[in-house]
Design a protein around this motif. Structure first.
Motif: not given
Length: 181
Positions: A141-142, A149-152, A172-173
């Motif tokens: 999604a990122g 990219y990263c954590n929630g 994106a989803c």
């Protein structure tokens, strides 16, 4: 020529950028970003604008956060770890010309104190947090949203910071679900 000045970590990154596009860079000298470099970045932001393109690793994220906190309104370009890895080394210098051009085409601008349509519950419903494949789903999604990219928690913050719309998030989803199925 790209109008903005691109902030990178080192000389090899500058070389990779110049292979891909006609642009000028400011090198942070790695994660030990100092006050003089921050002053140059602030001046560049005032005069021409800045695009931050750091390595997709912990040190690159640290630099990005420092710059965003000190120099509001910067644009951010992201590449994935896959696109930036060669022989176990992660860095912008390893990215292809096409990857760098794509990242610079999909820049996002950060905004202070932003209201957003995206809510924490939306991330849960999309399986981007509290889900067995949350990390891989956030990565995809990122990449689709151009926010890296990263954590929630960071993903949520980036959605708000870069003013990701409900429509962009939904698209994106949908792409995630289509690729899965």
């Amino acid at each position: 020529m790209i109008k903005e000045i691109i902030v990178v970590e080192g000389k090899d990154d500058t070389t990779a950028i110049k292979r891909a596009v006609d642009a000028e860079t400011i090198e942070t000298g790695g994660s030990a970003i100092n006050k003089d470099i921050l002053k140059r970045i602030k001046l560049a932001q005032q005069r021409r604008g800045v695009i931050v393109l750091t390595d997709p690793d912990h040190a690159g994220e640290r630099i990005r956060k420092i710059i965003a906190a000190q120099v509001p309104g910067c644009k951010h370009a992201f590449i994935t770890q896959e696109e930036a890895t060669s022989k176990g080394d992660i860095g912008v210098e390893n990215a292809s010309v096409e990857t760098i051009r794509k990242a610079l085409t999909n820049v996002r601008t950060d905004y202070e104190s932003v209201e957003s349509d995206i809510r924490w519950d939306d991330l849960i419903a999309a399986g981007l947090i509290v889900h067995p494949q949350a990390a891989s789903r956030r990565m995809a999604a990122g990449q689709s949203l151009g926010i890296g990219y990263c954590n929630g928690k960071q993903f949520y913050n980036r959605c708000r910071m870069f003013r990701i719309t409900r429509e962009e998030f939904a698209a994106a989803c949908r792409q995630l679900d289509e690729e899965k199925g």
